[in-house]
Design a protein around this motif. Structure first.
Motif, PDB file in Angstrom:
ATOM      1  N   GLY A   1       0.167   6.793 -14.723  1.00  0.00           N
ATOM      2  CA  GLY A   1       0.120   8.151 -14.194  1.00  0.00           C
ATOM      3  C   GLY A   1      -0.409   9.165 -15.187  1.00  0.00           C
ATOM      4  O   GLY A   1       0.350   9.829 -15.882  1.00  0.00           O
ATOM      5  N   GLN A   2      -1.746   9.280 -15.235  1.00  0.00           N
ATOM      6  CA  GLN A   2      -2.373  10.280 -16.097  1.00  0.00           C
ATOM      7  C   GLN A   2      -2.654  11.532 -15.279  1.00  0.00           C
ATOM      8  O   GLN A   2      -2.935  11.433 -14.084  1.00  0.00           O
TER       9      GLN A   2
ATOM     10  N   GLY B   1      -3.372   3.873  -0.925  1.00  0.00           N
ATOM     11  CA  GLY B   1      -4.574   3.093  -0.622  1.00  0.00           C
ATOM     12  C   GLY B   1      -5.733   3.335  -1.580  1.00  0.00           C
ATOM     13  O   GLY B   1      -6.883   3.040  -1.253  1.00  0.00           O
TER      14      GLY B   1
ATOM     15  N   LEU C   1       3.457   1.658   3.088  1.00  0.00           N
ATOM     16  CA  LEU C   1       4.606   2.557   2.927  1.00  0.00           C
ATOM     17  C   LEU C   1       4.316   3.971   3.431  1.00  0.00           C
ATOM     18  O   LEU C   1       5.135   4.880   3.259  1.00  0.00           O
TER      19      LEU C   1
ATOM     20  N   SER D   1      -6.362   1.935  -4.557  1.00  0.00           N
ATOM     21  CA  SER D   1      -6.686   0.847  -5.487  1.00  0.00           C
ATOM     22  C   SER D   1      -8.204   0.700  -5.614  1.00  0.00           C
ATOM     23  O   SER D   1      -8.894   0.476  -4.619  1.00  0.00           O
ATOM     24  N   TYR D   2      -8.728   0.824  -6.825  1.00  0.00           N
ATOM     25  CA  TYR D   2     -10.176   0.679  -7.043  1.00  0.00           C
ATOM     26  C   TYR D   2     -10.639  -0.711  -6.620  1.00  0.00           C
ATOM     27  O   TYR D   2     -11.747  -0.890  -6.142  1.00  0.00           O
TER      28      TYR D   2
ATOM     29  N   ASN E   1      -2.483  -7.548  -7.397  1.00  0.00           N
ATOM     30  CA  ASN E   1      -2.338  -6.451  -8.365  1.00  0.00           C
ATOM     31  C   ASN E   1      -2.962  -6.929  -9.678  1.00  0.00           C
ATOM     32  O   ASN E   1      -3.505  -8.027  -9.719  1.00  0.00           O
TER      33      ASN E   1
ATOM     34  N   PHE F   1      11.196   7.063  -6.289  1.00  0.00           N
ATOM     35  CA  PHE F   1      10.929   7.437  -7.679  1.00  0.00           C
ATOM     36  C   PHE F   1      11.715   8.727  -7.944  1.00  0.00           C
ATOM     37  O   PHE F   1      11.528   9.724  -7.235  1.00  0.00           O
TER      38      PHE F   1
ATOM     39  N   GLY G   1       8.026  -5.597  -7.665  1.00  0.00           N
ATOM     40  CA  GLY G   1       8.660  -5.266  -6.399  1.00  0.00           C
ATOM     41  C   GLY G   1       8.062  -3.990  -5.837  1.00  0.00           C
ATOM     42  O   GLY G   1       7.109  -3.429  -6.403  1.00  0.00           O
TER      43      GLY G   1
ATOM     44  N   ARG H   1       0.816  -1.219   0.000  1.00  0.00           N
ATOM     45  CA  ARG H   1       0.000   0.000   0.000  1.00  0.00           C
ATOM     46  C   ARG H   1       0.846   1.264   0.000  1.00  0.00           C
ATOM     47  O   ARG H   1       1.818   1.388   0.746  1.00  0.00           O
ATOM     48  N   CYS H   2       0.431   2.202  -0.853  1.00  0.00           N
ATOM     49  CA  CYS H   2       1.010   3.554  -0.792  1.00  0.00           C
ATOM     50  C   CYS H   2      -0.127   4.483  -0.362  1.00  0.00           C
ATOM     51  O   CYS H   2      -0.346   4.690   0.823  1.00  0.00           O
TER      52      CYS H   2
END
Ligand SMILES: Cc1cc2nc3c(=O)[nH]c(=O)nc-3n(C[C@H](O)[C@H](O)[C@H](O)COP(=O)(O)OP(=O)(O)OC[C@H]3O[C@@H](n4cnc5c(N)ncnc54)[C@H](O)[C@@H]3O)c2cc1C
Length: 498
Positions: A188-189, A116, A133, A118-119, A490, A243, A238, A113-114
């Motif tokens: 990433g749009q 959170g 994270l 996720s649809y 995922n 980034f 991973g 999780r970053c």
């Protein structure tokens, strides 16, 4: 009443994993049961948890912890009936490495999780381990090199705000509490994608903790197959802990616009929009959508952002001002870019249940405007809290070759998202049915693919087909970096069998 029922359900679910094994107020028991990577039972003992805690700075949260109820929840309320056995919060690379090693050692079902968002609820799980994270969330900008180094648990607001201080920016999504981790690994749009490309098109390098618990650096020269795969292949390879983004100079002031029309004009609005957007420069990102809110009748609107001042935007917005249909409401105004990025945060707050279906259009069929409106307005009209929105890709993001990164469907100038959200559980089935049927009706106009970051319930074949010519290369990278499919919560790419 419904709330009570839901609580009861949650309590029952909790008891499966925890109640008999976690004595009240007592941390954890000598042994408790968790869920393994294939759904099997895994016994964890006190010594193992204590060892994990010894190596962790971010905090290990157990169902008995005071902050468990808050920590286990994600953005989409549909998945907040899930109860992980433990949540390992990570504050640095060592925390991530030790969490991965712990999960591998005990063969635990593991979610990453970053933000959170996720649809499809992939960043939580029932009975397994969540690697959260969240505490690992700093952005450091080097204004001289125009580079941002963003920790793997950061939200977009961290990147936007840190860059803004130096008059810099790079592409990030439309809601600033979305996670950099999920958004970027899926593509990433955002508002700047036509000007600067997708978020992944601005990535210079990443640090990744792979399934064997190693920290790898990846860029165009070092581990280039991994660098290619994490740019669109999602969380399959991973955990990205850093980034590194290329930033660009950006005037802090941009222009946003919204023209709302009556539904009677909807077909003409969509026809106009597709022409208008086809003529737009890379500084403009515009969408058109129909929406029925919680109250009132549905409406249709054209909205977007021009990267520049209102004066600079005037020439490009002139066709909208002259469009023969009279808007019910029209608004054009300047805003600071980073403020605009956070402008929809409240209306997209976490907690409601949400469902959407997604499609790319690689051309605009002349019958599409009519089909969109007919589909949305069918029967007695759309239920409350539904929307059908066309967004635009193109610009720089559309001119990058499809095999340059794992992200597919760059050739599609348009995309459609059909969504619904709700609070009362009982409304969910009907609203999801509305979205699914709408999507099916419009599928013949699309290229058959979907945005990997909006995966909902697509299966293995759909995910494979969706990556088109990039799929086999992704399987190569998966087989090399995650041969046991440890990272499988995922849009999963399966490794080849040994
Ligand atoms: C309100 C809202 C607005 C959105 N707006 C946009 C938008 O403007 N543009 C757009 O492109 N998308 C948008 N999305 C979709 C979004 O990109 C995806 O939902 C994305 O997965 C969210 O990332 P996250 O880190 O918040 O999610 P999480 O639920 O934390 O993570 C989702 C998945 O990403 C992977 N992941 C997360 N962090 C990492 C990491 N550090 N390393 C490796 N893998 C990781 C994991 O597989 C995880 O299951 C939006 C979603 C929501 C809910």
């Amino acid at each position: 009443m419904i709330y009570m029922k839901r609580r009861e359900l949650l309590t029952t679910a909790m008891s499966v994993f925890a109640a008999s094994t976690f004595p009240a107020g007592n941390g954890f028991a000598a042994d408790f049961q968790a869920v393994g990577s294939q759904g099997e039972k895994v016994a964890l003992n006190e010594a193992a948890i204590a060892d994990l805690q010894k190596h962790n700075k971010g905090g290990v949260i157990l169902p008995t912890s005071a902050d468990y109820e808050t920590a286990r929840k994600i953005w989409n309320g549909s998945f907040n009936n899930r109860h992980p056995a433990l949540i390992v919060r990570c504050a640095d690379n060592n925390d991530v490495i030790s969490a991965v090693q712990f999960a591998r050692r005990h063969n635990l079902l593991t979610a990453v999780r970053c933000g959170g968002h996720s649809y499809s609820g992939q960043s939580t799980c029932d009975g397994g381990l969540v690697i959260d994270l969240g505490p690992y969330n700093t952005t450091v900008v080097d204004p001289g090199k125009k580079i941002a180094r963003v920790d793997g648990g950061s939200m977009l607001r961290s990147l936007d705000r840190a860059s803004e201080k130096y008059g810099l920016a790079t592409t990030a999504g439309y809601v600033s509490h979305t996670g950099v981790g999920g958004l970027t690994t899926g593509g990433g749009q955002g508002r700047l994608q036509r000007k600067f490309g997708l978020s992944i098109d601005n990535l210079l390098s990443v640090d990744v903790v792979t399934a064997d618990g190693k920290l790898l650096h990846a860029d165009a020269n070092e581990n280039p197959d991994l660098f290619w795969a994490v740019r669109g292949g999602g969380g399959n390879f991973g955990i990205v802990t850093m980034f590194e983004f290329q930033l660009h100079e950006l005037s802090p002031i941009v222009t946003s616009f919204n023209y709302t029309y009556a539904m009677a004009d909807a077909v003409d609005v969509f026809k106009f929009y597709f022409d208008f957007n086809d003529q737009a420069s890379d500084d403009m990102v515009a969408g058109a959508g129909m929406r029925r809110g919680a109250e009132g009748a549905p409406t249709v609107s054209i909205s977007g952002t021009f990267i520049g001042s209102q004066k600079e935007a005037e020439a490009q917005l002139a066709p909208l001002a002259k469009f023969s249909k009279k808007p019910i409401n029209a608004r054009v105004g300047e805003a600071r870019y980073a403020d605009l990025q956070a402008g929809a945060d409240n209306e997209n707050a976490a907690g409601r249940e949400f469902y959407s279906r997604y499609a790319f259009f690689n051309h605009v069929d002349p019958k599409l405007p009519e089909a969109l409106v007919k589909t949305f307005m069918r029967g007695d009209g759309p239920p409350a809290r539904t929307s059908m929105s066309i967004g635009s890709q193109g610009g720089v993001s559309g001119r990058i070759p499809e095999n340059a990164t794992a992200y597919a469907h760059r050739d599609a100038p348009y995309q459609l998202s059909t969504s619904a959200d709700w609070i009362e559980k009982s409304e969910g089935q009907g609203l999801m049915k509305f979205c699914r049927e709408s999507h099916a009706a419009l599928l013949p106009y699309s290229d058959g693919g979907f945005y990997i970051n909006q995966t909902t319930d697509e299966g293995e074949k759909q995910i494979r087909d969706n990556y088109r010519g990039n799929y086999e290369r992704l399987v190569d990278a998966k087989t090399k970096y995650d041969p046991t499919n440890f990272f499988h919560l995922n849009a999963n790419i399966r490794p080849r069998k040994a």
